[in-house]
Design a protein around this motif. Structure first.
Motif, PDB file in Angstrom:
ATOM      1  N   UNK A 124      52.742  22.073  79.181  1.00 58.57           N
ATOM      2  CA  UNK A 124      53.035  22.853  78.157  1.00 58.57           C
ATOM      3  C   UNK A 124      53.160  24.431  78.533  1.00 58.57           C
ATOM      4  N   UNK A 125      52.286  24.384  79.668  1.00 67.15           N
ATOM      5  CA  UNK A 125      52.553  26.315  80.491  1.00 67.15           C
ATOM      6  C   UNK A 125      54.288  26.045  80.242  1.00 67.15           C
ATOM      7  N   UNK A 126      55.345  25.402  80.825  1.00 66.19           N
ATOM      8  CA  UNK A 126      56.585  25.584  81.144  1.00 66.19           C
ATOM      9  C   UNK A 126      57.205  26.039  79.357  1.00 66.19           C
ATOM     10  N   UNK A 127      56.381  24.601  78.511  1.00 67.34           N
ATOM     11  CA  UNK A 127      57.152  24.563  77.581  1.00 67.34           C
ATOM     12  C   UNK A 127      56.945  26.011  76.408  1.00 67.34           C
ATOM     13  N   UNK A 128      56.128  26.715  76.419  1.00 66.94           N
ATOM     14  CA  UNK A 128      55.654  27.671  76.131  1.00 66.94           C
ATOM     15  C   UNK A 128      56.927  28.827  76.525  1.00 66.94           C
ATOM     16  N   UNK A 129      56.922  28.759  78.246  1.00 68.89           N
ATOM     17  CA  UNK A 129      58.102  29.762  79.395  1.00 68.89           C
ATOM     18  C   UNK A 129      59.277  29.309  78.687  1.00 68.89           C
ATOM     19  N   UNK A 130      59.915  28.087  77.995  1.00 68.34           N
ATOM     20  CA  UNK A 130      60.872  28.019  78.062  1.00 68.34           C
ATOM     21  C   UNK A 130      61.252  28.447  76.321  1.00 68.34           C
ATOM     22  N   UNK A 131      59.878  28.295  75.633  1.00 71.62           N
ATOM     23  CA  UNK A 131      60.167  29.333  74.062  1.00 71.62           C
ATOM     24  C   UNK A 131      60.217  30.442  74.245  1.00 71.62           C
ATOM     25  N   UNK A 132      59.089  30.688  75.118  1.00 69.88           N
ATOM     26  CA  UNK A 132      60.102  32.388  75.770  1.00 69.88           C
ATOM     27  C   UNK A 132      60.820  32.995  75.706  1.00 69.88           C
ATOM     28  N   UNK A 133      61.738  32.232  76.600  1.00 67.93           N
ATOM     29  CA  UNK A 133      63.525  32.647  77.110  1.00 67.93           C
ATOM     30  C   UNK A 133      64.430  32.439  76.088  1.00 67.93           C
ATOM     31  N   UNK A 134      64.611  31.637  75.437  1.00 64.34           N
ATOM     32  CA  UNK A 134      65.269  32.115  73.931  1.00 64.34           C
ATOM     33  C   UNK A 134      64.467  32.535  73.048  1.00 64.34           C
ATOM     34  N   UNK A 193      58.844  37.941  72.188  1.00 66.54           N
ATOM     35  CA  UNK A 193      59.055  38.252  70.483  1.00 66.54           C
ATOM     36  C   UNK A 193      59.629  39.676  71.030  1.00 66.54           C
ATOM     37  N   UNK A 194      59.242  40.719  71.497  1.00 67.41           N
ATOM     38  CA  UNK A 194      60.021  41.835  71.363  1.00 67.41           C
ATOM     39  C   UNK A 194      60.888  41.858  72.383  1.00 67.41           C
ATOM     40  N   UNK A 195      61.149  40.722  73.858  1.00 73.11           N
ATOM     41  CA  UNK A 195      62.935  41.656  74.034  1.00 73.11           C
ATOM     42  C   UNK A 195      62.449  42.225  75.102  1.00 73.11           C
ATOM     43  N   UNK A 196      60.888  42.103  75.717  1.00 74.51           N
ATOM     44  CA  UNK A 196      60.963  43.213  77.253  1.00 74.51           C
ATOM     45  C   UNK A 196      60.531  42.539  78.093  1.00 74.51           C
ATOM     46  N   UNK A 197      61.228  41.457  78.126  1.00 71.80           N
ATOM     47  CA  UNK A 197      61.850  40.539  79.621  1.00 71.80           C
ATOM     48  C   UNK A 197      63.128  40.351  79.934  1.00 71.80           C
ATOM     49  N   UNK A 198      62.618  39.888  81.213  1.00 71.83           N
ATOM     50  CA  UNK A 198      64.323  39.107  81.587  1.00 71.83           C
ATOM     51  C   UNK A 198      64.762  38.298  81.299  1.00 71.83           C
ATOM     52  N   UNK A 199      65.329  37.764  81.559  1.00 69.92           N
ATOM     53  CA  UNK A 199      66.181  36.277  80.366  1.00 69.92           C
ATOM     54  C   UNK A 199      65.686  35.114  81.052  1.00 69.92           C
ATOM     55  N   UNK A 200      64.988  35.241  82.090  1.00 70.91           N
ATOM     56  CA  UNK A 200      64.407  33.938  82.469  1.00 70.91           C
ATOM     57  C   UNK A 200      62.516  34.098  82.745  1.00 70.91           C
ATOM     58  N   UNK A 247      59.896  33.246  84.478  1.00 70.49           N
ATOM     59  CA  UNK A 247      59.297  33.100  85.126  1.00 70.49           C
ATOM     60  C   UNK A 247      59.946  33.880  87.045  1.00 70.49           C
ATOM     61  N   UNK A 248      60.794  34.522  86.559  1.00 66.65           N
ATOM     62  CA  UNK A 248      61.781  35.353  87.114  1.00 66.65           C
ATOM     63  C   UNK A 248      60.788  36.783  86.853  1.00 66.65           C
ATOM     64  N   UNK A 249      60.461  36.549  85.470  1.00 62.72           N
ATOM     65  CA  UNK A 249      59.794  38.022  85.333  1.00 62.72           C
ATOM     66  C   UNK A 249      58.608  37.869  85.551  1.00 62.72           C
ATOM     67  N   UNK A 250      57.645  37.011  85.055  1.00 60.19           N
ATOM     68  CA  UNK A 250      56.492  36.975  85.710  1.00 60.19           C
ATOM     69  C   UNK A 250      56.189  36.745  87.046  1.00 60.19           C
ATOM     70  N   UNK A 251      56.861  36.392  88.205  1.00 64.06           N
ATOM     71  CA  UNK A 251      57.189  37.246  89.356  1.00 64.06           C
ATOM     72  C   UNK A 251      57.182  38.589  90.402  1.00 64.06           C
ATOM     73  N   UNK A 252      57.767  39.507  89.281  1.00 64.23           N
ATOM     74  CA  UNK A 252      58.193  40.708  89.191  1.00 64.23           C
ATOM     75  C   UNK A 252      56.912  41.403  88.261  1.00 64.23           C
ATOM     76  N   UNK A 253      56.443  41.198  87.480  1.00 70.94           N
ATOM     77  CA  UNK A 253      55.420  41.782  86.551  1.00 70.94           C
ATOM     78  C   UNK A 253      54.173  42.460  86.813  1.00 70.94           C
TER      79      UNK A 253
END
Length: 480
Positions: free
Chosen positions: A346-356, A435-442, A444-450
């Motif tokens: 479910x964490x990865x399901x949430x992150x999939x939603x975050x990507x879209x 939701x705010x569009x303040x991430x990389x398009x992936x 996981x990549x964003x999380x590892x640089x945030x």
């Protein structure tokens, strides 16, 4: 350049920084894979017929194809001096005519027609029959164009310095256009920044408190295999997504979409990288090889069809993330807890939603994402599904904390409950940033640089290490 003599431009690799046959193949593979493969098998030996059929299946948007800026500028200068600009190509006639019309060149084109493959000496004869020997100037980019240059009044050679030199030595008038492929762009096409996602493979080791050097070296080999496998799929994905990427505000700069790397390089890269992935995978054992084969198969299905299906695409993304964790366990032979897999899914399901969500927020209009099934009005639904994923993950973690497996690994139970707080904060923050569009398009990549997010994750990990008694043990070792 005499005004009365037309400038004849080859298309693939000369006027365009791409090849329309390969473009049609990959566009057709994305739209009608079975029909495209059947056509290739049936008509591979008849290139003219193959090109015609693939062009009909693909229905390319030729106005999006990347143009060689220097050749285009030469054409504009020639046109300003009264020269006709003629496209002469081995590509199918219907595509060449569209291209000529879009760039306001002469409607008179020379191209393959489903019967004759207009290439090399065949093209040379057609040009001589129409304009006479030395009656035209010709721009091309391959050795197969030599018979044409020999019949032309002037030669423009694109990206072939050795051929240009030979033509000059033979007494021909030659202008050279440099057009090399950058190693940096080839490397970038493999999306190496995405390799950081394979850090997920260390989760089973951390969860099992297995920190010996041999286990970590095996996981490192597994990460190399998965990096090669992932890059091979990214190459395929980018080739299937050429049209969608060219319509995207950022993805249009990707090497294949921008015409910086030839499509055939991507096809060769897929074969080499997949071979590396399977070779290393086999060395790590049948369990790991099985996981990587499943990953490749599911990734190909995602690239070719599933990513265009609403909600299914997010579930597949979650599964692909989860397979990395399973692969880490398989590489070392660690048993993966069912609770762990149920927690991370479910964490990865949430992150999939975050990507879209990120893609939709960064979109420049209200239309559905190119090649995807989502529009701006889907953002609230994505937030809802992502929120359900967060609640599900937290509940499963709580239930896990009371299991016999958890109690054997984490004797200080209340610290696991305390760890729920930073986990919740991190997940909610990721959803909000998407939701705010303040991430990389992936994500996981964003999380590892945030930096803030990493701080939260390390704090969570510290709590869990303390609950497991690991800090206490390590401090005793260091003190002793």
């Amino acid at each position: 350049m005499a005004n009365e003599k037309p400038l004849v431009l080859d298309v693939d690799g000369t006027f365009l920084n791409t090849d329309m046959l390969y473009e049609c193949f990959w566009a057709g593979l994305g739209k009608a894979p079975l029909q495209t493969l059947q056509t290739c098998l049936q008509d591979f030996g008849d290139r003219a017929r193959l090109k015609q059929k693939l062009a009909q299946i693909a229905n390319l948007r030729t106005e999006l194809l990347p143009v060689n800026a220097e050749v285009n500028e030469l054409a504009k200068v020639a046109a300003s001096h009264g020269c006709d600009i003629i496209l002469a190509s081995a590509s199918d006639e219907q595509l060449v005519r569209k291209l000529a019309k879009e760039h306001e060149f002469s409607a008179e084109v020379i191209a393959s027609d489903g019967v004759t493959n207009m290439k090399g000496a065949v093209k040379a004869d057609a040009l001589v029959a129409r304009y006479g020997e030395k009656g035209f100037h010709y721009a091309g980019n391959e050795a197969v164009d030599i018979p044409i240059w020999e019949k032309a009044d002037g030669a423009i050679v694109v990206g072939q310095p050795k051929i240009a030199e030979k033509l000059q030595q033979a007494g021909h008038s030659v202008a050279e256009v440099k057009n090399s492929v950058s190693l940096k762009d080839i490397y970038r096409s493999m999306r190496p920044h995405q390799w950081v996602k394979n850090i997920l493979m260390v989760l089973p080791l951390i969860a099992a408190h297995q920190f010996d050097l041999q286990s970590w070296l095996l996981v490192l080999l597994g990460m190399i295999a998965f990096s090669a496998a992932a890059s091979s799929i990214y190459l395929v994905n980018d080739l299937l997504d050429l049209e969608a990427d060219r319509l995207h505000v950022k993805k249009c700069k990707r090497p294949f979409a921008a015409g910086l790397v030839p499509i055939k390089y991507g096809m060769l890269g897929f074969v080499v990288l997949a071979g590396i992935a399977l070779g290393v995978g086999a060395a790590l054992g049948p369990a790991f090889l099985g996981v990587i084969l499943l990953y490749v198969a599911l990734s190909l299905a995602y690239s070719m069809r599933l990513k265009r299906m609403r909600w299914i695409d997010i579930a597949v993304l979650a599964a692909l993330y989860t397979l990395r964790v399973v692969a880490g366990a398989a590489a070392v032979g660690v048993e993966t807890s069912g609770y762990m897999l149920l927690f991370i899914l479910p964490i990865f399901l949430t992150l999939g939603c975050v990507k879209r969500l990120t893609e939709l927020t960064l979109a420049t209009n209200e239309e559905r994402l190119p090649g995807r099934g989502y529009g701006r009005n889907d953002r609230s639904d994505l937030v809802n599904v992502g929120s359900l994923g967060i609640v599900g993950a937290l509940l499963l973690f709580f239930f896990y904390s009371m299991s016999d497996h958890a109690l054997s690994l984490y004797p200080i139970q209340w610290l696991l409950w305390l760890a729920l707080v930073p986990i919740a904060i991190w997940l909610i923050r990721m959803l909000v940033l998407g939701y705010q569009g303040k991430q990389d398009h992936d994500p996981i990549v964003f999380a590892l640089t945030d930096k803030i997010g990493l701080g939260i994750l390390f704090f969570t990990l510290s709590l869990m290490f303390y609950a497991a008694g690991l800090w206490q043990r390590w401090f005793q070792i260091w003190a002793g």
